[in-house]
Design a protein around this motif. Sequence first.
Motif, PDB file in Angstrom:
ATOM      1  N   ALA A 140       0.830  -1.205   0.000  1.00 18.63           N
ATOM      2  CA  ALA A 140       0.000   0.000   0.000  1.00 18.63           C
ATOM      3  C   ALA A 140       0.863   1.253   0.000  1.00 18.63           C
ATOM      4  N   ALA A 141       1.964   1.238   0.760  1.00 18.57           N
ATOM      5  CA  ALA A 141       2.873   2.382   0.791  1.00 18.57           C
ATOM      6  C   ALA A 141       3.532   2.586  -0.564  1.00 18.57           C
ATOM      7  N   GLY A 142       3.908   1.482  -1.226  1.00 22.60           N
ATOM      8  CA  GLY A 142       4.537   1.595  -2.531  1.00 22.60           C
ATOM      9  C   GLY A 142       3.600   2.138  -3.591  1.00 22.60           C
ATOM     10  N   VAL A 143       2.360   1.673  -3.596  1.00 23.75           N
ATOM     11  CA  VAL A 143       1.392   2.153  -4.587  1.00 23.75           C
ATOM     12  C   VAL A 143       1.094   3.631  -4.373  1.00 23.75           C
ATOM     13  N   GLU A 144       0.952   4.047  -3.124  1.00 20.64           N
ATOM     14  CA  GLU A 144       0.686   5.464  -2.865  1.00 20.64           C
ATOM     15  C   GLU A 144       1.884   6.320  -3.269  1.00 20.64           C
ATOM     16  N   ARG A 145       3.116   5.827  -3.037  1.00 16.81           N
ATOM     17  CA  ARG A 145       4.304   6.561  -3.483  1.00 16.81           C
ATOM     18  C   ARG A 145       4.275   6.717  -5.006  1.00 16.81           C
ATOM     19  N   ALA A 146       3.971   5.638  -5.721  1.00 10.13           N
ATOM     20  CA  ALA A 146       3.920   5.720  -7.183  1.00 10.13           C
ATOM     21  C   ALA A 146       2.850   6.703  -7.638  1.00 10.13           C
ATOM     22  N   ARG A 147       1.674   6.645  -7.028  1.00  5.20           N
ATOM     23  CA  ARG A 147       0.589   7.548  -7.421  1.00  5.20           C
ATOM     24  C   ARG A 147       0.976   9.006  -7.199  1.00  5.20           C
ATOM     25  N   ALA A 148       1.617   9.278  -6.072  1.00  3.45           N
ATOM     26  CA  ALA A 148       2.011  10.654  -5.775  1.00  3.45           C
ATOM     27  C   ALA A 148       3.104  11.134  -6.720  1.00  3.45           C
ATOM     28  N   LYS A 149       4.061  10.271  -7.016  1.00  2.00           N
ATOM     29  CA  LYS A 149       5.182  10.689  -7.865  1.00  2.00           C
ATOM     30  C   LYS A 149       4.754  10.977  -9.299  1.00  2.00           C
ATOM     31  N   LEU A 150       3.687  10.330  -9.750  1.00  2.00           N
ATOM     32  CA  LEU A 150       3.208  10.624 -11.091  1.00  2.00           C
ATOM     33  C   LEU A 150       2.669  12.047 -11.192  1.00  2.00           C
ATOM     34  N   GLU A 151       2.289  12.638 -10.066  1.00  2.00           N
ATOM     35  CA  GLU A 151       1.767  13.989 -10.090  1.00  2.00           C
ATOM     36  C   GLU A 151       2.849  15.019 -10.377  1.00  2.00           C
ATOM     37  N   TYR A 152       4.024  14.840  -9.782  1.00  2.00           N
ATOM     38  CA  TYR A 152       5.008  15.927  -9.829  1.00  2.00           C
ATOM     39  C   TYR A 152       6.359  15.535 -10.434  1.00  2.00           C
ATOM     40  N   ARG A 170      -1.090   8.263 -21.209  1.00  2.00           N
ATOM     41  CA  ARG A 170      -2.345   8.481 -20.473  1.00  2.00           C
ATOM     42  C   ARG A 170      -2.851   7.178 -19.863  1.00  2.00           C
ATOM     43  N   ALA A 171      -2.672   6.062 -20.580  1.00  2.00           N
ATOM     44  CA  ALA A 171      -3.099   4.765 -20.052  1.00  2.00           C
ATOM     45  C   ALA A 171      -2.336   4.411 -18.784  1.00  2.00           C
ATOM     46  N   VAL A 172      -1.086   4.831 -18.684  1.00  2.00           N
ATOM     47  CA  VAL A 172      -0.309   4.603 -17.456  1.00  2.00           C
ATOM     48  C   VAL A 172      -0.920   5.381 -16.297  1.00  2.00           C
ATOM     49  N   TYR A 173      -1.161   6.662 -16.500  1.00  2.00           N
ATOM     50  CA  TYR A 173      -1.764   7.475 -15.443  1.00  2.00           C
ATOM     51  C   TYR A 173      -3.115   6.905 -15.014  1.00  2.00           C
ATOM     52  N   GLU A 174      -3.916   6.507 -15.975  1.00  2.00           N
ATOM     53  CA  GLU A 174      -5.251   5.994 -15.647  1.00  2.00           C
ATOM     54  C   GLU A 174      -5.159   4.684 -14.862  1.00  2.00           C
ATOM     55  N   ALA A 175      -4.221   3.813 -15.221  1.00  2.00           N
ATOM     56  CA  ALA A 175      -4.086   2.543 -14.512  1.00  2.00           C
ATOM     57  C   ALA A 175      -3.558   2.746 -13.100  1.00  2.00           C
ATOM     58  N   VAL A 176      -2.542   3.582 -12.953  1.00  2.00           N
ATOM     59  CA  VAL A 176      -1.940   3.791 -11.627  1.00  2.00           C
ATOM     60  C   VAL A 176      -2.900   4.525 -10.704  1.00  2.00           C
ATOM     61  N   VAL A 223      12.828  14.905 -13.351  1.00  2.00           N
ATOM     62  CA  VAL A 223      11.914  15.878 -13.951  1.00  2.00           C
ATOM     63  C   VAL A 223      10.899  16.334 -12.904  1.00  2.00           C
ATOM     64  N   VAL A 224      10.829  17.627 -12.697  1.00  2.00           N
ATOM     65  CA  VAL A 224       9.825  18.193 -11.799  1.00  2.00           C
ATOM     66  C   VAL A 224       8.743  18.843 -12.663  1.00  2.00           C
ATOM     67  N   LEU A 225       7.549  18.288 -12.631  1.00  2.00           N
ATOM     68  CA  LEU A 225       6.466  18.794 -13.461  1.00  2.00           C
ATOM     69  C   LEU A 225       5.914  20.090 -12.883  1.00  2.00           C
ATOM     70  N   ASN A 226       5.962  21.134 -13.695  1.00  2.00           N
ATOM     71  CA  ASN A 226       5.472  22.436 -13.245  1.00  2.00           C
ATOM     72  C   ASN A 226       4.686  23.078 -14.394  1.00  2.00           C
ATOM     73  N   PRO A 227       3.349  23.086 -14.278  1.00  2.00           N
ATOM     74  CA  PRO A 227       2.551  22.671 -13.124  1.00  2.00           C
ATOM     75  C   PRO A 227       2.437  21.155 -13.046  1.00  2.00           C
ATOM     76  N   PRO A 228       2.156  20.618 -11.864  1.00  2.00           N
ATOM     77  CA  PRO A 228       2.013  19.174 -11.722  1.00  2.00           C
ATOM     78  C   PRO A 228       0.765  18.653 -12.415  1.00  2.00           C
ATOM     79  N   VAL A 229       0.767  17.358 -12.720  1.00  2.00           N
ATOM     80  CA  VAL A 229      -0.407  16.683 -13.270  1.00  2.00           C
ATOM     81  C   VAL A 229      -1.169  16.094 -12.087  1.00  2.00           C
ATOM     82  N   MET A 230      -2.168  16.806 -11.625  1.00  2.00           N
ATOM     83  CA  MET A 230      -2.840  16.421 -10.381  1.00  2.00           C
ATOM     84  C   MET A 230      -3.879  15.339 -10.607  1.00  2.00           C
ATOM     85  N   ARG A 231      -3.976  14.464  -9.616  1.00  2.00           N
ATOM     86  CA  ARG A 231      -5.043  13.451  -9.633  1.00  2.00           C
ATOM     87  C   ARG A 231      -6.392  14.122  -9.536  1.00  2.00           C
ATOM     88  N   PRO A 232      -7.390  13.632 -10.267  1.00  2.00           N
ATOM     89  CA  PRO A 232      -8.734  14.211 -10.142  1.00  2.00           C
ATOM     90  C   PRO A 232      -9.255  14.071  -8.721  1.00  2.00           C
TER      91      PRO A 232
END
Length: 232
Positions: A140-152, A170-176, A223-232
Amino acid sequence: MTEPVAVPGTAVRLPVAVDVVALTVAGGDLMVLLATRALEPYRGRPCLPGGFVLDGETLPRAALRELAEETGVDAAGHLEQLATFGPLDRDPRGPVLSVAYLALSPFTGIPRGGGDATAAQWVPYADVPPLAFDHGTILAAGVERARAKLEYSGLATAFCPPEFTIADLRAVYEAVWGVRLDPRNFARKVTGTPGFLVPVATRTGRPGHPATLYRGIADPAAVVLNPPVMRP
């Protein structure tokens, strides 16, 4: 010459293990690499790939070795230290300190069991059964880390092959994240972020709909995404 400093007698000597949360994306699902334990405790139960650190071995090398031995998977994507767990109340054999790692990679095909594992397989995250030890907490900690890192960060590209389309990304973001994203808004965000994607070619798709192929940079974690790609 400086004399070596003795370890204080009050220091506790503990066995140290590594456990790996290995994630990929396939068929629109976030997939987790699981092994089946060959030994007690929890013989026959699913678990994360991992094991004890050998004498003279670094932690990252131990994580990669255990991953290869128990699953046959080479973590050719991204590997980072996740967190430390324990040492108490996580292993029925006694106190064990576990250093967990997160591995993100493109889909690598069918894994195979080996070493301390009788089998290994990719399992959709939504279908992961109860795991041995405290591996459910680590996962659970690993999945949440991956989800958060995709944002920024640019780490979504670690799930992709060397060349990919915006739809693939986009399919990667949607799956994660487990969501559906608006294609136009997503494309505008990721192509408008400097240093995230590098266009390399154009692939012919449907008539009148050529698709641009991209690659990520060598170190997507930088890579630091600015602006970040935020989760809905």
